[in-house]
Enzyme design. Structure first.
Site, PDB file in Angstrom:
ATOM      1  N   CYS A   1       0.824  -1.215   0.000  1.00 44.00           N
ATOM      2  CA  CYS A   1       0.000   0.000   0.000  1.00 44.00           C
ATOM      3  C   CYS A   1       0.855   1.261   0.000  1.00 44.00           C
ATOM      4  O   CYS A   1       0.440   2.309  -0.499  1.00 44.00           O
ATOM      5  CB  CYS A   1      -0.918   0.030   1.221  1.00 44.00           C
ATOM      6  SG  CYS A   1      -1.809  -1.500   1.537  1.00 44.00           S
TER       7      CYS A   1
ATOM      8  N   ASP B   1      -5.088   1.715   5.453  1.00 43.80           N
ATOM      9  CA  ASP B   1      -6.275   2.028   6.255  1.00 43.80           C
ATOM     10  C   ASP B   1      -6.076   3.120   7.296  1.00 43.80           C
ATOM     11  O   ASP B   1      -6.790   4.113   7.333  1.00 43.80           O
ATOM     12  CB  ASP B   1      -6.745   0.772   6.987  1.00 43.80           C
ATOM     13  CG  ASP B   1      -7.194  -0.320   6.037  1.00 43.80           C
ATOM     14  OD1 ASP B   1      -6.892  -0.217   4.846  1.00 43.80           O
ATOM     15  OD2 ASP B   1      -7.829  -1.272   6.487  1.00 43.80           O
ATOM     16  N   LYS B   2      -5.119   2.934   8.210  1.00 47.64           N
ATOM     17  CA  LYS B   2      -5.028   3.819   9.371  1.00 47.64           C
ATOM     18  C   LYS B   2      -4.238   5.078   9.085  1.00 47.64           C
ATOM     19  O   LYS B   2      -4.407   6.088   9.767  1.00 47.64           O
ATOM     20  CB  LYS B   2      -4.391   3.092  10.572  1.00 47.64           C
ATOM     21  CG  LYS B   2      -5.015   1.754  10.883  1.00 47.64           C
ATOM     22  CD  LYS B   2      -6.520   1.821  10.980  1.00 47.64           C
ATOM     23  CE  LYS B   2      -7.150   0.441  10.938  1.00 47.64           C
ATOM     24  NZ  LYS B   2      -6.887  -0.319   9.709  1.00 47.64           N
TER      25      LYS B   2
ATOM     26  N   GLU C   1      -9.158  -6.164  13.949  1.00 48.05           N
ATOM     27  CA  GLU C   1     -10.130  -6.520  12.921  1.00 48.05           C
ATOM     28  C   GLU C   1     -10.333  -8.037  12.899  1.00 48.05           C
ATOM     29  O   GLU C   1      -9.364  -8.796  12.975  1.00 48.05           O
ATOM     30  CB  GLU C   1      -9.636  -6.080  11.540  1.00 48.05           C
ATOM     31  CG  GLU C   1      -9.528  -4.586  11.379  1.00 48.05           C
ATOM     32  CD  GLU C   1      -8.997  -4.184  10.013  1.00 48.05           C
ATOM     33  OE1 GLU C   1      -9.117  -3.004   9.668  1.00 48.05           O
ATOM     34  OE2 GLU C   1      -8.453  -5.058   9.293  1.00 48.05           O
TER      35      GLU C   1
ATOM     36  N   SER D   1     -12.353  -5.725   9.172  1.00 47.60           N
ATOM     37  CA  SER D   1     -11.694  -5.218   7.975  1.00 47.60           C
ATOM     38  C   SER D   1     -12.753  -4.754   6.991  1.00 47.60           C
ATOM     39  O   SER D   1     -13.888  -5.251   6.993  1.00 47.60           O
ATOM     40  CB  SER D   1     -10.864  -6.338   7.341  1.00 47.60           C
ATOM     41  OG  SER D   1     -10.523  -6.023   6.009  1.00 47.60           O
TER      42      SER D   1
END
EC number: 4.2.1.9
Length: 563
Positions: A56, A130-131, A449, A475
């Protein structure tokens, strides 16, 4: 030696003066590439979340350099600095996942710390997982200096239209006997072909879309492939856009308003976005000084339909949405229908309506975004459930394919690992409601998650026959009849701590309730006998997080102001 003329846009950088006081700082900056003329320019901090720990973010250093070039060419002086990222996809199902949500706070803290110390006048933050996206926005909100967020972009599909969730579900399919180890290995080897965030409407693409709708990224930033000329152009434009925001004195507090957050909620509902968006948007709004609650998701969700046929519950990937024009035509459709606040300011310096004025509709024949009069689901898939099991709220993702009602018997687990083992060995059967507790923000700590259990359930073919509830979270790739973010959490003595094996649980995603079918007297008896467990960590970042984190219903932030 005469004074160097100061650019009036330099609001936060230390003033450039002659004399010994600034000789040391000027000398240090020369050593990292500053020239005489640079000392009078606005400094633009470029917060990079580059890391080799996840695809990512593996390409983000190059994007940061391009954003820096854009700031320089527009008359500023770009300064790249790094913050952290972790990999949910690698950590899921392990103890390491407890650091995931914690990393959001560390990222916000680090961006605030570096920019506050160095006195940057403006900022570009580039996130790809994500975070780190909500973490970047929270850091920018705290600083409240002209800023632009850039999304690192989505990954391309793997062989056979696969992605990371395909790998997790292959494990469950193998446990059921439907896939050989060789087939699982082939999926594992080919599902992730290169840089970019997970390819469905999982949390990364959800949050990127939310941030674009919020007005904090340039139009189109959320729907670009990670490896593309469009993404490079987005980064260069972001560096220049900060200089424009400095000229106009537009700050995040001017952009991240109540109506802007409502726009973000509307867009992620239409896209079928992740339950994590509820947690992150409330956390971001809290940091920005905007009062956003679980009730806002219910209020907006009653009038906003689900329109996108995107994974995990749908068929298509983000790269395929990119190919038909991204989310801009969707936003234009929503604006024209009166479902977005068009007067919200954005990082272009223009309003949302002005940005969308020339956007063309999707071409005829595309099957990814349904028209408003033919929705996949007439109301939101994000359901906020209350009841005696979740008196302060919980979050479910119910697209309708799972059904809207589930009644079953509780099968209680004290951790994700315990539940995962019982799913894979066949102990979990149709009619069970899996209760995974002590996984909340404080009890986990870190609110892991439950991707491994939900994927194992789907892989074993139990997606329509088993429900899963937890004080942890999910998730963006999780699907099935799942309810998370149950508050109060078990560690705080919430009702989920009192559930026993065999108790009947009823979940209704039409009237939005989650009920434990046990009498009040019996619950009180159990409550009187309950004892809070000892913290799992007593030192380090997880211990600090557990001591300071707020409830999931208030965004699980660590800097909640005193009441």
């Amino acid at each position: 030696m005469s004074d160097t003329p100061q650019d009036p846009r330099r609001r936060y950088s230390a003033p450039v003066v002659d004399g010994v006081a600034k000789s040391a700082s000027r000398s240090m900056l020369r050593a990292v590439g500053f020239k005489d003329e640079d000392f009078s320019k606005p400094q633009v901090g470029i917060a990079s979340t580059w890391s080799m720990v996840t695809p990512c973010n593996s390409h983000i250093h190059e994007l940061a350099e391009i954003a820096c070039k854009g700031a320089d060419q527009a008359g500023g002086k770009g300064v790249i600095f790094n913050t952290i990222t972790i990999s949910d996809g690698i950590a899921n199902g392990t103890e390491g996942m407890k650091y995931s949500l914690v990393s959001r706070e560390v990222i916000a803290d680090s961006i605030e710390t570096v920019a506050g110390c160095e006195g940057f006048d403006g900022l570009v933050a580039i996130g790809g997982c994500d975070k780190n996206m909500p973490g970047c926005i929270m850091g920018l909100a705290r600083l409240n200096r002209p800023s632009v967020f850039v999304y690192g972009g989505t990954i391309l599909p793997g062989e056979g239209h696969t992605d990371i969730i395909s790998v997790f579900e292959a494990v469950g399919a193998h446990a059921k006997g439907e896939l050989s180890l060789i087939e699982v290995k082939h999926i594992e080897e080919t599902a992730i072909p290169g840089p970019g965030s997970c390819g469905g409407m999982y949390t990364a693409n959800t949050m990127a879309s939310a941030i674009e709708a919020l007005g904090m990224s340039l139009p189109g930033s959320s729907a670009q492939n990670a490896v593309s000329n469009d993404k490079k152009a987005d980064c260069e434009a972001a560096g220049a856009a900060v200089m424009n925001l400095l000229d106009l004195d537009i700050k995040p507090s001017d952009i991240m308003t109540q109506h802007a957050f409502e726009n973000a909620i509307t867009v992620i509902i239409t896209l079928g976005g992740s339950t994590n968006a509820v947690l992150h948007l409330i956390g971001m709004a809290n940091t920005a000084g905007v009062k956003l609650t679980l009730d806002d998701f219910t209020r907006i969700g009653k009038k906003v339909p689900l329109l996108a046929d995107l994974r995990p519950s749908g068929h298509y990937m983000m790269s395929e949405l990119v190919a038909i024009g991204g989310i801009q035509p969707l936003m234009k459709m929503l604006l024209d229908a009166g479902m977005l606040h068009g007067d919200c300011l954005t990082v272009t310096g223009k309003t949302l309506a002005e940005n969308l004025a020339t956007v063309e509709p999707y071409a005829d024949g595309q099957k990814i975004i349904m028209p408003l009069d033919q929705p996949i689901k007439a109301e939101s898939h994000l359901r906020i459930l209350f009841g005696n099991l979740a008196p302060e709220g919980s979050v479910a993702k119910i697209t309708g394919k799972e059904g809207t009602h589930f009644k079953g018997r509780a099968r209680v687990f004290g951790s994700e690992e315990e539940a995962q083992a019982r799913i894979l060995d066949g102990t979990v059967v149709a009619g069970d409601v899996l209760v995974i507790r002590y996984e909340g923000p404080r009890g986990g700590p870190g609110m892991r998650e439950m991707l491994s259990p939900t994927s194992a359930i789907m892989g074993r073919g139990l997606g329509s026959d088993v429900a899963l509830i937890t004080d942890g979270r999910f998730s963006g790739g999780s699907h099935g009849f799942v309810v998370g973010h149950i508050t109060p959490e078990a560690f705080d003595g919430g009702p989920i701590a009192l559930v026993q094996d065999g108790d009947e649980i009823v979940i209704d995603a039409v009237v939005d309730t989650i009920e434990l079918m046990v009498s009040d007297d019996e619950l009180q008896r159990r409550r009187d006998a309950w004892q809070q467990p000892q913290p799992r960590y007593t030192r380090g970042v997880l211990a600090k997080y557990a001591r300071t984190v707020s409830s999931a219903s208030t965004g699980a932030v660590t800097d909640l102001p005193e009441p």
